[in-house]
Design a protein around this motif. Structure first.
Motif, PDB file in Angstrom:
ATOM      1  N   LEU A 176      45.231  45.775  36.260  1.00 48.86           N
ATOM      2  CA  LEU A 176      46.135  44.674  35.905  1.00 48.86           C
ATOM      3  C   LEU A 176      45.924  44.163  34.476  1.00 48.86           C
ATOM      4  N   ARG A 179      48.829  43.454  31.992  1.00 48.21           N
ATOM      5  CA  ARG A 179      49.903  42.542  32.370  1.00 48.21           C
ATOM      6  C   ARG A 179      49.913  41.301  31.484  1.00 48.21           C
ATOM      7  N   VAL A 182      49.426  37.176  36.031  1.00 50.22           N
ATOM      8  CA  VAL A 182      49.062  37.755  37.316  1.00 50.22           C
ATOM      9  C   VAL A 182      49.321  36.731  38.420  1.00 50.22           C
ATOM     10  N   GLU A 186      48.544  39.355  44.160  1.00 46.72           N
ATOM     11  CA  GLU A 186      48.246  40.720  43.713  1.00 46.72           C
ATOM     12  C   GLU A 186      46.760  41.020  43.763  1.00 46.72           C
TER      13      GLU A 186
END
Length: 296
Positions: A176, A179, A182, A186
């Protein structure tokens, strides 16, 4: 022995003339002579050799002159120090802080205060919130910068110093990491690194509830109250950690920080001190702190 006797004696010892000494002390000569005579009687020693034409110090008088001068100088310095302390310009101040505050404006406040009040000795102590509250209440700490979250602050003054949000710290090798933000949902099955619950139980529980509401069952792998340790564990890939946004300033390589979509409790750092019995030095520090807080 009275203070005025020392002053009268010293005036005569320096002038070696009773009339000049009396004029210097703004009194008539007879009272001055009487006070010097009483001093000699109290000491049981003759301090001056007097003739109709001159005044001279005896050996005892020479010694006593230096001692009296030193005493009066020490008293003057003590008076200056006490007056400076009353103005908050001199003395000592003990300041407790949690690690989070060290990455905010506190160093600037400390530097500003020391420049304004160079004679004040500061003692800085890194302490947990709970220990600071205990120390402020028992008088062993003058002021503390704590993480505030609905603790009992009875008997204390409080000023909010900073507020900030949580971000998620994760290894830059984490899937992740690329990204822009978040969601807690997730992070299912992700190992978590958290601060210890006994430090701030209400805040800890509120964060855990936020994870639970997002459909994630928190899986704690490590708990530590030291932020550098938490970030080191994150960098090693041992888990992810919700941390105050100011943690970015630590500059630890190998760690990425992402905004969290769901709202977590806001982090409030507050300054606390006893609501009675504060010193002028403490008042001066609070004033400097306030100037930076409002500037921020």
């Amino acid at each position: 022995m009275e203070l005025r006797q020392l002053k009268y004696f010293l005036a005569v010892a320096e002038e070696l003339h009773f009339g000049n000494a009396a004029r210097r002390m703004n009194i008539s000569q007879p009272p001055l002579s009487q006070q010097v005579k009483q001093l000699e009687e109290e000491l049981g020693a003759k301090l001056f050799e007097r003739t109709s034409r001159s005044v001279a110090l005896t050996p005892e008088g020479v010694f006593f002159k230096e001692e009296a001068k030193a005493i009066l100088e020490r008293l003057e310095r003590a008076g200056d120090t006490v007056r400076a302390m009353a103005r908050g310009e001199e003395g000592a101040l003990s300041i407790g802080f949690v690690v989070i505050i060290n990455q905010s404006l506190l160093p600037e406040v400390i530097l500003d205060f020391q420049q304004r009040f160079p004679k004040v000795r500061l003692e800085l102590k890194e302490m947990t919130t709970n220990y600071q509250l205990k120390s402020v209440r028992n008088g062993t700490l003058d002021i503390g910068f704590i993480r505030y979250h609905n603790q009992d602050l009875s008997g204390l003054c409080k000023k909010t110093y900073i507020k900030e949000n949580y971000v998620l710290a994760l290894s830059d090798r984490h899937p992740l990491a690329g990204r822009s933000e978040v969601s807690l949902g997730e992070l299912t099955d992700e190992p978590l690194v958290m601060f210890k619950r006994d430090n701030l139980p209400a805040l800890y529980d509120e964060i855990v509830r936020a994870f639970t509401r997002a459909g994630m069952r928190p899986r704690m792998v490590q708990e530590t109250n030291r932020r550098l340790t938490a970030i080191a564990l994150v960098a090693a890939g041992m888990g992810v950690s919700p941390v105050p946004e100011s943690t970015r300033r630590l500059g630890r390589e190998g760690v990425t920080y992402l905004p969290i979509v769901e709202p977590l409790p806001e982090i409030e750092v507050a300054a606390v001190w006893a609501d009675k019995g504060g010193t002028s030095v403490l008042d001066s520090f609070v004033a400097v702190m306030e100037s930076h807080r409002h500037r921020d």
